[in-house]
Design a protein around this motif. Sequence first.
Motif, PDB file in Angstrom:
ATOM      1  N   ASP A  15       0.815  -1.186   0.238  1.00  0.00           N
ATOM      2  CA  ASP A  15       0.106  -0.029   0.348  1.00  0.00           C
ATOM      3  C   ASP A  15       0.879   1.138   0.070  1.00  0.00           C
ATOM      4  O   ASP A  15       0.409   2.250  -0.734  1.00  0.00           O
ATOM      5  CB  ASP A  15      -0.922  -0.051   1.261  1.00  0.00           C
TER       6      ASP A  15
ATOM      7  N   ASN B 176       2.098   1.995  -3.398  1.00  0.00           N
ATOM      8  CA  ASN B 176       0.891   2.334  -4.262  1.00  0.00           C
ATOM      9  C   ASN B 176       0.970   3.730  -4.010  1.00  0.00           C
ATOM     10  O   ASN B 176       0.564   4.552  -4.865  1.00  0.00           O
ATOM     11  CB  ASN B 176      -0.115   1.546  -4.168  1.00  0.00           C
TER      12      ASN B 176
ATOM     13  N   HIS C 202      -1.747  -5.389  -8.729  1.00  0.00           N
ATOM     14  CA  HIS C 202      -2.182  -5.417  -7.444  1.00  0.00           C
ATOM     15  C   HIS C 202      -3.018  -4.080  -7.350  1.00  0.00           C
ATOM     16  O   HIS C 202      -2.599  -2.832  -8.194  1.00  0.00           O
ATOM     17  CB  HIS C 202      -0.771  -4.992  -6.554  1.00  0.00           C
ATOM     18  N   GLY C 203      -3.941  -3.963  -6.310  1.00  0.00           N
ATOM     19  CA  GLY C 203      -4.810  -2.822  -6.413  1.00  0.00           C
ATOM     20  C   GLY C 203      -5.741  -2.752  -7.353  1.00  0.00           C
ATOM     21  O   GLY C 203      -6.786  -1.939  -7.168  1.00  0.00           O
TER      22      GLY C 203
END
Length: 979
Positions: free
Chosen positions: A877, A880, A895-896
């Motif tokens: 996270d 990101n 991812h995400g």
Amino acid sequence: MADDDTEMRDSAAIDEEHMMYGHGTITEEELNEKYPNRPHNRSKTLPFRDLFLTLFNPLNDNKKKPTGPVTARKKQGPHGPHTSPNEIRRSIIERFISRWRKEVGDDIYPAFRLIVPEKDRDRGMYGLKEITLGKLLVRMMKIDKNSEDGYNILHWKLPGVKHSSAMAGDFAGRCFEVISKRPMLTEPGDMTIAEVNELLDRLSVAQKEENQQPILEEFYERMNAEELMWLIRMILRQMKVGATEKTIFDIWHPDAENLFNISSSLRRVCWELYDTDVRLEGDDRGVSLMQCFQPQLAAFQMRSMEQMVAKMNQTEEDPFFWIEEKLDGERMQLHMIEDDSVPGGKRFEFWSRKAKDYTYLYGTCFEDDNAALTRHIKEAFSDGVRNIILDGEMITWDPEQDAIVGFGTLKTAALSEQKNPFSTGHRPLYKIFDCLYLNDVALTRYTLRKRREALTASVRNVHRRLEIHEYLEARQASEIEPILRQVVAEASEGLVLKNPRSEYRLSERNDDWIKVKPEYMTEFGEALDCVVIGGYYGSGRRGGNLSSFMCGLRVDETHVSQGANPQKCWSFFKVGGGFRANDYAELRHRTEGKWIDWDSKNPPREWIELGGQDRQYEKPDVWIKPEDSVVLSVKAASVGGTDQFRMGATLRFPRFKRLRTDKDWRSALSVSEFLALKSRAEDEKKDKQFKVDDAKKTRSRIKRKREVMIQGQEDDVKTPYGGPTTQVFEGLNFFVMTEALKPVKTTKADLELLVKANGGKIVASEKHASTILIADRNLVKVASLQKRGQSNIIRPSWLFDCVKQSELDVAQPSLLLPFEPHHLFYTIASEAGKYDGNVDEFGDSYTRDVTVGELLTLFNAMPMQLMDQYDSAEMLDQLNDHGHGLDAMPGCMFHGLTLHCEGVSHETRRLLEFAGGRIAEALDDTTLTHVVMSPNASSKDIRKIVASRERQPRLVTEAWVSDSWHEKTLLDEERYAPS
């Protein structure tokens, strides 16, 4: 022309005019009828050699000179002691034009056709690109194609091939090198500008290589190497002489650029505006029948619907604005006049926004057997319509699906319609949204509402061939969004808002028309178009090649000193994600041979400013001049502040969208334009601010430390930071006893100068109680003061930190930093531990920005138990949140993202999950970001289901997943939108 005027002209000048204008698609008689007052030259045109000897070469020499106020002040020479490069440029052009008027006459059209060949719409395309020209030259000079010279011409894009010189990447320059070794003439030849034009006219008509070679041979026999180099640039329409057409037009006549914008005719500019005392007025500044013009354009989307509607200038009497669907086609203008000489009595011409003539494709008259459109619209015009100019969009229509087809199929559909006019396949459909001329009256001064009335009274719909584009009337901003969602569900491009009370403004992009696309609903619009100014070499599979690029913003007049280089850019962001292999190939092709190694000792400040000033943050491996570069369209999640780039801000998650081949550095985003965008975005966010509790601040601080490690910035400070002169030490006395050992060794004298420069006073002893003692070594005097135990002794690093923070903290530039434990060389017993609270448990300052070197020291001293608190999800996270390019890591590429798979293969699902994506089994998942579809899935049904959502997922084909995995980066979804 009167007889006495004719007698004043040289017979040679008359012969030249007949040679130039006496053949081709328009006869000399027709030209005299169309331009009865056109100028005629008294004498022959100048020699061709004078173009480059007195114009091109001086302009290029001036372009190479450094610009800026210092250079301007020091400039000496024939142009005067204070002449700027811009003034020299204008002087060179003015001299040439003045000489032409004096020695030749007022008809400068022959020269302008060669000076700005890319603006000459009257001469057809040659059909010659570099590779074809290279083959013809090799054949013409009888060079073995495998010889060094033959290879270098045919492989002109490759730098350094077989000992080639610095001309790599410049085809004309490469040809000059080769021709110089075997010229027919060593001195410039005797060809006149008129003779060159006449041969170029023949070259454009010849088309086939066997017909073009004899013409090129004639040039070769009558020109030397330098003349041929410029001739090749004219054929390729790639002049780059160091002056824009705007400058040349302005010097020729103050209305020249305006007339070119509304006519796209170089001939008309030269023949109607040869007298600077005669200005365009009234109807002369507007549209004309059978003359292409530059159309009005829609402004870009603003942040909110309310802002856009506010621009519509509604009144109590007329509170409406119009909403039109934005069509995915090609902007097209239709001109029609009565002409008894053609079958059906009506003659047509069509032009695109870029002034390309498409009459050959869509038809010249009702009875044109090759027409893709006009033979189908015989009933389109009401009785009494003698002439008309229409503005609209040419789109592709699928009769079987009764739906619009994507823009890329337009020309194919038109060519197919030419061959088989009654097929059920794709066909062109002309959608009209404006009428600008009707029965000899220009309507551009009338309001859109009045123009629309004229349109509906003059044109009748011909089903799915030619139709008036519909619009909806609205009053409130709230009426826009439902319509936008509807057109998104139907796979449309978006909307255009129009002010029905507005006039038509030629060649302008203003707020009377505003386009709204669904993908514009982001913080900074659809995408940012920025110029590439630097490159970074990659590693691994991209080793040896540029894999990421620095993009910059143009420094416009608001932010640059007078006389500075107009191409200067400020560094803004780096982008390396979203490129496909062919994107890299295209970018390399367009910048081949134009990259320059970055020299840290002599950085190109005239062209590029980096973050950190002399520290040169994020310095690239190579750099490129904006005029030689390309413009990238890049999208990003948001913008964040940083000192790593000169803009003081950078993009988070920048991703390459596409190469803007239709733009150059002049039309790329500027500093002022970006700041305006940023200001609008920040205004929108003011109401959404929130407070962060102390615990979260602590976690954030630990995160920030980790992030710097991930960035891998390990450069220590190598020079003491003196900064600008400040008043941070005003009113304080300092007794400096030793030199500084850290962050770099600095003499005692230099430390004293630093104190004085920033407002402090140096004293010769410690006698005054308020004197601050400075030392970094345990010399005799220092040890003596420690023994007394009366005063703290401060390290010189505190001085550097205070000055640096004073520069950074604009709000409180004179605020002294509190002491931190590492600032104290010696602490008296009564103050032991007093300053521990100014740093956190790891020694990180609460009040100042620490350096990378300090953070590395902190990391090395952190206890190992921190690793026990490592949370993989938190780290992902964090990456990101701060834009460290997870999509460049194959195992985290998706991812995400939350993805719903519609009919895709099991392998695709496994790949998505393996690379971090979350699979949503149903379309009603509120976190859905993407719908991945098989080729057989129906996008129409899915669009209807998701159209009502506030956040709409992106629809992509299955190929998006496999191609992204293959290219090892997330690719732009728009390239994979299902049909």
